[in-house]
Design a protein around this motif. Structure first.
Motif, PDB file in Angstrom:
ATOM      1  N   ASP A   8       0.939  -0.958  -0.052  1.00 50.68           N
ATOM      2  CA  ASP A   8      -0.049  -0.005  -0.007  1.00 50.68           C
ATOM      3  C   ASP A   8       0.891   1.199  -0.015  1.00 50.68           C
ATOM      4  OD1 ASP A   8      -2.405  -1.467   0.158  1.00 50.68           O
ATOM      5  OD2 ASP A   8      -2.400  -1.366   2.115  1.00 50.68           O
ATOM      6  N   GLU A   9       2.011   1.147   0.726  1.00 50.83           N
ATOM      7  CA  GLU A   9       2.878   2.345   0.968  1.00 50.83           C
ATOM      8  C   GLU A   9       3.527   2.601  -0.481  1.00 50.83           C
ATOM      9  OE1 GLU A   9       6.554   4.143   3.472  1.00 50.83           O
ATOM     10  OE2 GLU A   9       5.867   2.012   3.957  1.00 50.83           O
ATOM     11  N   ARG A  10       3.993   1.456  -1.078  1.00 47.60           N
ATOM     12  CA  ARG A  10       4.551   1.626  -2.587  1.00 47.60           C
ATOM     13  C   ARG A  10       3.397   1.937  -3.435  1.00 47.60           C
ATOM     14  NH1 ARG A  10       8.632  -2.890  -4.735  1.00 47.60           N
ATOM     15  NH2 ARG A  10       9.834  -1.966  -2.993  1.00 47.60           N
ATOM     16  N   ARG A  11       2.276   1.864  -3.144  1.00 51.88           N
ATOM     17  CA  ARG A  11       1.386   2.269  -4.271  1.00 51.88           C
ATOM     18  C   ARG A  11       1.145   3.758  -4.192  1.00 51.88           C
ATOM     19  NH1 ARG A  11      -1.384  -2.607  -2.793  1.00 51.88           N
ATOM     20  NH2 ARG A  11      -1.639  -4.293  -4.584  1.00 51.88           N
ATOM     21  N   ASP A  12       0.920   4.121  -3.080  1.00 50.97           N
ATOM     22  CA  ASP A  12       0.915   5.568  -2.672  1.00 50.97           C
ATOM     23  C   ASP A  12       2.142   6.515  -2.932  1.00 50.97           C
ATOM     24  OD1 ASP A  12      -1.587   5.302  -1.503  1.00 50.97           O
ATOM     25  OD2 ASP A  12      -0.616   5.456   0.711  1.00 50.97           O
ATOM     26  N   HIS A  13       3.349   5.853  -3.032  1.00 47.78           N
ATOM     27  CA  HIS A  13       4.564   6.427  -3.494  1.00 47.78           C
ATOM     28  C   HIS A  13       4.625   6.581  -4.909  1.00 47.78           C
ATOM     29  CE1 HIS A  13       8.489   7.774  -3.381  1.00 47.78           C
ATOM     30  NE2 HIS A  13       9.012   6.760  -4.133  1.00 47.78           N
ATOM     31  N   ILE A  14       4.183   5.558  -5.505  1.00 45.56           N
ATOM     32  CA  ILE A  14       4.043   5.464  -7.287  1.00 45.56           C
ATOM     33  C   ILE A  14       3.113   6.666  -7.619  1.00 45.56           C
ATOM     34  CG2 ILE A  14       3.557   4.305  -9.260  1.00 45.56           C
ATOM     35  CD1 ILE A  14       4.606   1.817  -7.766  1.00 45.56           C
ATOM     36  N   ALA A  15       1.824   6.561  -6.746  1.00 47.49           N
ATOM     37  CA  ALA A  15       0.837   7.425  -7.038  1.00 47.49           C
ATOM     38  C   ALA A  15       1.311   9.157  -7.159  1.00 47.49           C
ATOM     39  CB  ALA A  15      -0.460   7.404  -6.314  1.00 47.49           C
ATOM     40  N   ASP A  16       1.927   9.210  -5.767  1.00 46.82           N
ATOM     41  CA  ASP A  16       2.574  10.665  -5.707  1.00 46.82           C
ATOM     42  C   ASP A  16       3.523  10.992  -6.855  1.00 46.82           C
ATOM     43  OD1 ASP A  16       1.228  10.993  -3.184  1.00 46.82           O
ATOM     44  OD2 ASP A  16       2.534  10.158  -2.079  1.00 46.82           O
ATOM     45  N   ALA A  17       4.465   9.955  -7.171  1.00 51.05           N
ATOM     46  CA  ALA A  17       5.202  10.386  -8.317  1.00 51.05           C
ATOM     47  C   ALA A  17       4.583  10.686  -9.643  1.00 51.05           C
ATOM     48  CB  ALA A  17       6.137   8.928  -8.507  1.00 51.05           C
ATOM     49  N   ALA A  18       3.369  10.125  -9.694  1.00 53.52           N
ATOM     50  CA  ALA A  18       2.775  10.166 -11.022  1.00 53.52           C
ATOM     51  C   ALA A  18       2.096  11.551 -10.915  1.00 53.52           C
ATOM     52  CB  ALA A  18       1.512   9.311 -11.258  1.00 53.52           C
ATOM     53  N   LEU A  57      -3.154   7.344 -13.662  1.00 53.12           N
ATOM     54  CA  LEU A  57      -3.845   8.511 -13.752  1.00 53.12           C
ATOM     55  C   LEU A  57      -5.141   8.591 -12.617  1.00 53.12           C
ATOM     56  CD1 LEU A  57      -4.782  11.352 -14.516  1.00 53.12           C
ATOM     57  CD2 LEU A  57      -6.226  10.241 -16.559  1.00 53.12           C
ATOM     58  N   THR A  58      -5.517   7.246 -12.622  1.00 56.45           N
ATOM     59  CA  THR A  58      -6.704   7.286 -11.592  1.00 56.45           C
ATOM     60  C   THR A  58      -6.275   7.177 -10.218  1.00 56.45           C
ATOM     61  OG1 THR A  58      -8.191   5.884 -13.059  1.00 56.45           O
ATOM     62  CG2 THR A  58      -8.495   5.487 -10.847  1.00 56.45           C
ATOM     63  N   ALA A  59      -5.143   6.334 -10.031  1.00 56.21           N
ATOM     64  CA  ALA A  59      -4.318   6.301  -8.525  1.00 56.21           C
ATOM     65  C   ALA A  59      -4.012   7.547  -8.279  1.00 56.21           C
ATOM     66  CB  ALA A  59      -3.121   5.369  -8.742  1.00 56.21           C
ATOM     67  N   SER A  60      -3.587   8.521  -9.024  1.00 56.22           N
ATOM     68  CA  SER A  60      -3.028   9.748  -8.777  1.00 56.22           C
ATOM     69  C   SER A  60      -3.868  10.708  -8.411  1.00 56.22           C
ATOM     70  CB  SER A  60      -2.353  10.575 -10.046  1.00 56.22           C
ATOM     71  OG  SER A  60      -1.960  11.896  -9.711  1.00 56.22           O
ATOM     72  N   PHE A  61      -5.519  10.720  -9.123  1.00 56.64           N
ATOM     73  CA  PHE A  61      -6.653  11.402  -8.672  1.00 56.64           C
ATOM     74  C   PHE A  61      -6.979  11.044  -7.176  1.00 56.64           C
ATOM     75  CE2 PHE A  61     -11.212  11.734  -8.445  1.00 56.64           C
ATOM     76  CZ  PHE A  61     -11.461  12.884  -8.706  1.00 56.64           C
TER      77      PHE A  61
END
Length: 207
Positions: A8-18, A57-61
């Motif tokens: 979950d932390e990794r997904r959030d980190h990638i979303a923040d990078a996006a 894009l969806t994860a970033s939003f």
């Protein structure tokens, strides 16, 4: 002993990078390589969590929405009525240096959502929660005698939502007319309308 990965932390980190890359480069120029470089992961590691640009894009939003909800929760604590509504709008409106950049992510997501029914549902759920909050604050304002007698709450909910969305678009498409001063004036005009006053009338100023 193998390293334990917090997915979950990794997904959030990638979303923040996006979010950073989309805000800087725009969604159309986004590449998985850029995300990998920004996040500090390999291309394969990114694809494991987000196989397409659209999923990023969806994860970033969603990530931006979750972060905004956290700020809103903090800012409206102990407040109600139009005071709470104003604070919530301040966390949604594209104020400051980052506001217009994040608005680029939001607008790109809207375009994507308009073409994908599954993604549309994600937007609908998030938007509905905000509209429910607008309604609650407006009901409180009516209970406290803050709303003008002319105000219909259903109409006002739509107006608040539309103005917040409108400023997102204007900040990206016409940035020269969407600086902080203009957005502030628009917010104060909306609050004055809800109170049944013009912005220049006494009693308008925030406490």
């Amino acid at each position: 002993m193998p390293k334990i990965v917090d997915h979950d932390e990794r997904r959030d980190h990638i979303a923040d990078a996006a979010t950073k890359v989309i805000a800087r480069e725009g969604f159309e120029r986004l590449t998985m390589r850029q995300i990998a470089a920004e996040a500090g992961y390999t291309h394969g590691a990114i694809a494991r969590y987000f196989p397409t640009k659209e999923s990023l894009l969806t994860a970033s939003f969603v990530r931006l929405h979750v972060q905004a909800n956290g700020r809103i929760l903090t800012e409206v604590a102990g407040k109600r009525g139009l005071d709470a509504l104003e604070q919530m709008c301040r966390e949604i409106l594209p104020f400051g240096e980052l506001g217009p950049k994040y608005a680029r992510v939001v607008i790109a997501f809207w375009d994507h959502a308009s073409q994908d029914t599954r993604v549309t549902q994600i937007h609908r759920e998030n938007n509905s929660r905000w509209r429910d909050q607008f309604r609650r604050f407006l009901v409180e304002a009516r209970e406290d005698g803050e709303l003008g007698e002319h105000v219909d709450i259903d109409t006002a909910v739509g107006e608040v939502a539309s103005r917040n969305a409108g400023w997102q678009m204007v900040s990206v498409l016409l940035p020269e007319v969407a600086g902080d001063e203009r957005i502030e004036a628009g917010l104060q005009a909306l609050l004055a309308e809800l109170r049944g006053r013009t912005p220049e009338e006494p009693g308008r100023a925030r406490s």
